[in-house]
Design a protein around this motif. Structure first.
Motif, PDB file in Angstrom:
ATOM      1  N   GLU A  88      30.233  45.723  43.212  1.00  0.00           N
ATOM      2  CA  GLU A  88      28.791  45.509  43.021  1.00  0.00           C
ATOM      3  C   GLU A  88      28.465  44.995  41.620  1.00  0.00           C
ATOM      4  O   GLU A  88      27.315  44.700  41.318  1.00  0.00           O
ATOM      5  N   GLN A  89      29.489  44.897  40.763  1.00  0.00           N
ATOM      6  CA  GLN A  89      29.286  44.410  39.403  1.00  0.00           C
ATOM      7  C   GLN A  89      30.334  43.348  39.093  1.00  0.00           C
ATOM      8  O   GLN A  89      31.322  43.614  38.405  1.00  0.00           O
ATOM      9  N   PRO A  90      30.167  42.126  39.594  1.00  0.00           N
ATOM     10  CA  PRO A  90      31.148  41.070  39.323  1.00  0.00           C
ATOM     11  C   PRO A  90      31.170  40.724  37.839  1.00  0.00           C
ATOM     12  O   PRO A  90      30.197  41.017  37.122  1.00  0.00           O
ATOM     13  N   PRO A  91      32.246  40.147  37.356  1.00  0.00           N
ATOM     14  CA  PRO A  91      32.339  39.823  35.923  1.00  0.00           C
ATOM     15  C   PRO A  91      31.211  38.898  35.489  1.00  0.00           C
ATOM     16  O   PRO A  91      30.920  37.901  36.147  1.00  0.00           O
ATOM     17  N   ALA A  92      30.600  39.238  34.364  1.00  0.00           N
ATOM     18  CA  ALA A  92      29.453  38.469  33.876  1.00  0.00           C
ATOM     19  C   ALA A  92      29.795  37.591  32.687  1.00  0.00           C
ATOM     20  O   ALA A  92      29.045  36.675  32.364  1.00  0.00           O
ATOM     21  N   THR A  93      30.917  37.865  32.020  1.00  0.00           N
ATOM     22  CA  THR A  93      31.324  37.064  30.864  1.00  0.00           C
ATOM     23  C   THR A  93      32.689  36.431  31.128  1.00  0.00           C
ATOM     24  O   THR A  93      33.419  36.840  32.032  1.00  0.00           O
ATOM     25  N   TRP A  94      33.027  35.456  30.306  1.00  0.00           N
ATOM     26  CA  TRP A  94      34.302  34.752  30.464  1.00  0.00           C
ATOM     27  C   TRP A  94      35.484  35.692  30.275  1.00  0.00           C
ATOM     28  O   TRP A  94      36.464  35.637  31.015  1.00  0.00           O
ATOM     29  N   ASP A 131      28.561  39.414  56.133  1.00  0.00           N
ATOM     30  CA  ASP A 131      27.498  39.406  55.130  1.00  0.00           C
ATOM     31  C   ASP A 131      27.623  40.568  54.148  1.00  0.00           C
ATOM     32  O   ASP A 131      27.254  40.449  52.976  1.00  0.00           O
ATOM     33  N   GLU A 132      28.152  41.691  54.628  1.00  0.00           N
ATOM     34  CA  GLU A 132      28.279  42.852  53.762  1.00  0.00           C
ATOM     35  C   GLU A 132      29.396  42.688  52.731  1.00  0.00           C
ATOM     36  O   GLU A 132      29.446  43.410  51.723  1.00  0.00           O
ATOM     37  N   THR A 133      30.308  41.746  52.977  1.00  0.00           N
ATOM     38  CA  THR A 133      31.443  41.517  52.078  1.00  0.00           C
ATOM     39  C   THR A 133      31.161  40.427  51.063  1.00  0.00           C
ATOM     40  O   THR A 133      31.780  40.376  49.997  1.00  0.00           O
ATOM     41  N   LEU A 134      30.217  39.543  51.372  1.00  0.00           N
ATOM     42  CA  LEU A 134      29.951  38.376  50.530  1.00  0.00           C
ATOM     43  C   LEU A 134      28.979  38.713  49.408  1.00  0.00           C
ATOM     44  O   LEU A 134      27.894  39.242  49.647  1.00  0.00           O
ATOM     45  N   GLY A 135      29.367  38.387  48.187  1.00  0.00           N
ATOM     46  CA  GLY A 135      28.480  38.523  47.035  1.00  0.00           C
ATOM     47  C   GLY A 135      28.173  37.172  46.420  1.00  0.00           C
ATOM     48  O   GLY A 135      28.916  36.205  46.612  1.00  0.00           O
ATOM     49  N   VAL A 136      27.089  37.085  45.666  1.00  0.00           N
ATOM     50  CA  VAL A 136      26.674  35.861  44.995  1.00  0.00           C
ATOM     51  C   VAL A 136      26.263  36.204  43.571  1.00  0.00           C
ATOM     52  O   VAL A 136      25.542  37.182  43.337  1.00  0.00           O
ATOM     53  N   THR A 137      26.701  35.391  42.616  1.00  0.00           N
ATOM     54  CA  THR A 137      26.329  35.609  41.232  1.00  0.00           C
ATOM     55  C   THR A 137      26.334  34.272  40.494  1.00  0.00           C
ATOM     56  O   THR A 137      26.662  33.231  41.062  1.00  0.00           O
ATOM     57  N   ARG A 138      25.956  34.295  39.216  1.00  0.00           N
ATOM     58  CA  ARG A 138      26.138  33.125  38.354  1.00  0.00           C
ATOM     59  C   ARG A 138      27.597  33.051  37.929  1.00  0.00           C
ATOM     60  O   ARG A 138      28.321  34.040  37.956  1.00  0.00           O
ATOM     61  N   TRP A 139      28.000  31.857  37.499  1.00  0.00           N
ATOM     62  CA  TRP A 139      29.301  31.746  36.844  1.00  0.00           C
ATOM     63  C   TRP A 139      29.269  32.597  35.578  1.00  0.00           C
ATOM     64  O   TRP A 139      28.222  32.785  34.958  1.00  0.00           O
ATOM     65  N   PRO A 140      30.416  33.139  35.155  1.00  0.00           N
ATOM     66  CA  PRO A 140      30.447  33.979  33.954  1.00  0.00           C
ATOM     67  C   PRO A 140      30.024  33.197  32.714  1.00  0.00           C
ATOM     68  O   PRO A 140      30.325  32.012  32.573  1.00  0.00           O
ATOM     69  N   VAL A 141      29.353  33.887  31.830  1.00  0.00           N
ATOM     70  CA  VAL A 141      28.835  33.272  30.608  1.00  0.00           C
ATOM     71  C   VAL A 141      29.932  33.204  29.548  1.00  0.00           C
ATOM     72  O   VAL A 141      30.662  34.173  29.333  1.00  0.00           O
ATOM     73  N   ILE A 142      30.028  32.061  28.909  1.00  0.00           N
ATOM     74  CA  ILE A 142      30.981  31.880  27.806  1.00  0.00           C
ATOM     75  C   ILE A 142      30.302  32.153  26.479  1.00  0.00           C
ATOM     76  O   ILE A 142      30.805  32.889  25.633  1.00  0.00           O
TER      77      ILE A 142
END
Length: 432
Positions: free
Chosen positions: A165-171, A291-302
């Motif tokens: 539930e918390q995908p990587p947000a930074t590079w 649908d319960e397995t698929l997540g969506v986020t932004r690309w990680p921030v550099i």
């Protein structure tokens, strides 16, 4: 929006409107039966959507028949090029919004002042217009909104000991996640480097960390050098994805669609950077993974302090225009006018599960999947899409150079030089 009215009457006025196509007429006589309009497309949204387009349009326009020629996206330039060279073939053709369209603008009839009438119910259509300026020549009609996100497989992250539930947000977090995923035997980022996909799907998400909106417009104009440190840094980070082992080993030899997307859809990769509104969008991945397995986020921030780092790279989708050589310009204008309308916008939502541009689409038709709802959050804060600012030669050099760097055949500095040479071969860019 209270000044807006639907485009229903526009089709009936097709003949009069076509006179505004910069003085180019057309012989659309129907004495021998319906006009057959040849349309060249790569079928964005999928075959079922285009079947609905054909049947719905023909039902309301019995004097026009559509003959569709569908070409795979990565082969499209090979088929379209000879048509443009010979000034023959389709009456209506698609191109991506932005410089891909502008590079081929001589193949299309400018819409003139009719552009505003055709597109008046669209959120935006500047990507169909020269220099992204609606006061200049516009060469066709978009009907969808497009852009990039990072999809992820929650099950793969969980199996790697990561929080689904918390995908990587930074590079740095992304690099650590890739190491954890690799330890499970899975691919971290599903990737295909053959064709123009890197230009449209990957490059913009790295470039947002280094470029301002003024820089992106300079990229459009060709007034920023590829040896500029900002663009060299962008290429370095693209190279890091593959040289660090974060992607599948065969990335240099495969296309992203279908091959790279298939890796993700099979559940063999943690992430896939693709688009919001087309054949490889949230719906296709949701159907494959659940649908319960698929997540969506932004690309990680550099660079967290970069002004565009948290933005969404947004752009209108494919633009359909009437060809200069067509002798059926009236029918062509009628068809592209219909594409901009509410009826087609609702077909796009229902059958392609994509983002419509038409503001009159019934909101009750919009999907309620978690991925789609997350995408609505992301698209609310858009910026210019750097990928569509690249010319054809630049897009080709980006993919080819990334392949060579990945295989150890080229340095990043040499890649930047190749990109600069491609810029200098780009006839539609103005050099200082």
């Amino acid at each position: 929006m209270n000044r807006r009215r639907t485009l229903a009457g526009l089709a009936a006025a097709g003949t009069a409107a076509a006179a505004l196509l910069t003085g180019c007429g057309g012989d659309d006589g129907t004495a021998d039966g319906p006009v057959t309009l040849k349309v060249l497309t790569w079928e964005p949204g999928g075959a079922e959507y285009w079947q609905q387009v054909k049947s719905s349009f023909e039902a309301s326009h019995p004097d026009i028949k559509l003959e569709m020629e569908s070409v795979p996206f990565d082969k499209y330039p090979e088929v379209q090029g000879p048509y443009i060279t010979s000034q023959s073939g389709p009456d209506v053709m698609a191109n991506n919004a932005g410089l891909e369209l502008f590079d081929r603008r001589n193949a299309y009839v400018p819409l003139g002042e009719q552009a505003a009438e055709i597109n008046k119910d669209l959120v935006s259509y500047s990507g169909a217009c020269e220099d992204f300026d609606t006061s200049k020549n516009c060469y066709g009609v978009p009907f969808s909104y497009q852009g990039n996100v990072l999809y992820y497989n929650k099950d793969v992250l969980a199996a790697a000991g990561l929080d689904p539930e918390q995908p990587p947000a930074t590079w740095d977090e992304f690099g650590a996640a890739c190491e954890a995923v690799a330890a499970t035997g899975k691919t971290c980022l599903a990737l295909g480097l053959s064709g123009t996909f890197p230009a449209y799907w990957d490059f913009p998400e790295i470039a947002r960390n280094y470029l301002t909106e003024d820089d992106i417009r300079a990229l459009l104009a060709g007034t920023i050098s590829w040896t500029d440190p900002k663009l060299v840094s962008t290429l370095e980070k693209l190279a890091e994805i593959t040289t660090s082992g974060w992607a599948n080993d065969n990335a240099p030899s495969i296309t992203m669609l279908p091959d790279g997307a298939d890796i993700f859809q099979r559940g063999d990769a943690a992430f896939a950077g693709t688009i919001i509104s087309d054949a490889v969008n949230w719906q296709a991945f949701g159907e494959a993974l659940g649908d319960e397995t698929l997540g969506v986020t932004r690309w990680p921030v550099i660079n967290p302090d970069a002004p565009l780092a948290q933005k969404f790279s947004g752009i209108e989708g494919a633009v359909y225009g009437v060809t200069q050589w067509s002798d059926k310009k009236d029918a062509g204008l009628t068809f592209i006018s219909w594409l901009a309308g509410k009826e087609n916008g609702e077909l796009w939502v229902e059958y392609a599960k994509g983002q419509p541009l038409n503001t009159n689409v019934d909101s009750a038709l919009l999907p309620d999947s978690p991925a789609f709802l997350k995408i609505q959050e992301l698209v609310a804060d858009p910026t210019l899409h750097a990928g569509v600012m690249l010319s054809g030669p630049e897009a080709d050099a980006l993919a080819r150079g990334w392949q060579q760097v990945t295989l150890g055949q080229l340095t990043v500095d040499a890649w930047a030089e190749q990109m600069q040479q491609a810029l200098e071969r780009s006839p539609t860019k103005q050099q200082n």
